[in-house]
Every structure is written in structure tokens, then in C-alpha cells.
Enzyme design. Structure first.
Site, PDB file in Angstrom:
ATOM      1  N   ARG A  22       0.832  -1.219   0.000  1.00 11.71           N
ATOM      2  CA  ARG A  22       0.000   0.000   0.000  1.00 11.71           C
ATOM      3  C   ARG A  22       0.861   1.261   0.000  1.00 11.71           C
ATOM      4  O   ARG A  22       0.583   2.195  -0.749  1.00 11.71           O
ATOM      5  CB  ARG A  22      -0.962  -0.003   1.187  1.00 11.71           C
ATOM      6  CG  ARG A  22      -2.034  -1.078   1.064  1.00 11.71           C
ATOM      7  CD  ARG A  22      -2.926  -1.138   2.289  1.00 11.71           C
ATOM      8  NE  ARG A  22      -2.110  -1.421   3.464  1.00 11.71           N
ATOM      9  CZ  ARG A  22      -2.438  -1.092   4.700  1.00 11.71           C
ATOM     10  NH1 ARG A  22      -3.560  -0.455   4.960  1.00 11.71           N
ATOM     11  NH2 ARG A  22      -1.643  -1.384   5.708  1.00 11.71           N
ATOM     12  N   ASN A  40      -6.120  -2.884   1.961  1.00 16.80           N
ATOM     13  CA  ASN A  40      -6.076  -4.331   2.095  1.00 16.80           C
ATOM     14  C   ASN A  40      -7.491  -4.856   2.176  1.00 16.80           C
ATOM     15  O   ASN A  40      -8.362  -4.209   2.770  1.00 16.80           O
ATOM     16  CB  ASN A  40      -5.328  -4.741   3.370  1.00 16.80           C
ATOM     17  CG  ASN A  40      -3.831  -4.584   3.246  1.00 16.80           C
ATOM     18  OD1 ASN A  40      -3.285  -4.524   2.158  1.00 16.80           O
ATOM     19  ND2 ASN A  40      -3.158  -4.514   4.379  1.00 16.80           N
TER      20      ASN A  40
END
Length: 93
Positions: A22, A40
Site C-alpha cells: 500500500r 487491504n
């Protein structure tokens, strides 16, 4: 000008959680001038929305196939055209 923008939603599969994916995506998106977000998912995948010029989005999609060091990407699936263009900036959710 909206015809010059492309927005896509993607799901990235493989070993993509716990490897900084990320944060890496946020950095790459910023470098390419994209807006959107990344998060996520409970199933172990990473979901993202990228919005920007068609060339920048294509470059991001290609970069997502590799990810950061430690990632093992098995698939980058385009799940749809993002319905709305995200606000400026790129967020980790």
C-alpha cells in the site's frame, strides 16, 4: 477534460499484504500524478482505484504487476472502471 482521464478499479493478488504494497502504491501513484486510494481486503488481496491520464494509469497497472521488493504478484485484475473520479491525492485506507 474528463475524456482525458481514465479511472480503474483493480484487485491485486498474491503475496501483497505485509510487504509494504500500500505504501509503495501510494508513492508510485503520487510520482505518476494519479489520484485514488488503496486498501487491504480481508481475503489477502489489495484493492485500489487509480485515476489520471490514460498513460499514467497504464504505467501504474504495469508497475502493479511487480510491486515492491518482497511482493509476489500473481494477478492484477481490472474489476471495473471507477464510477467516480476520486478527489485529488492518493490515500491508504
Amino acid at each position: 477534460m474528463s475524456s482525458e482521464l481514465r479511472t480503474v478499479a483493480v484487485v491485486v493478488s498474491g503475496r501483497v499484504q505485509g510487504v509494504g504494497y500500500r505504501m509503495w502504491a501510494q508513492g508510485e501513484a503520487g510520482r505518476l500524478g494519479l489520484s485514488g486510494h488503496v486498501r487491504n481486503r480481508p481475503d489477502g488481496t489489495v484493492e485500489a482505484v487509480f485515476s489520471g491520464t490514460p498513460d499514467a494509469v497504464a504505467r501504474m497497472l504495469e508497475a502493479c504487476r511487480h510491486g515492491p521488493p518482497g511482493a509476489r504478484v500473481t494477478d492484477v485484475a481490472i474489476t471495473g472502471p471507477g464510477d467516480t473520479v476520486p478527489a485529488a491525492g492518493f490515500a491508504i485506507r
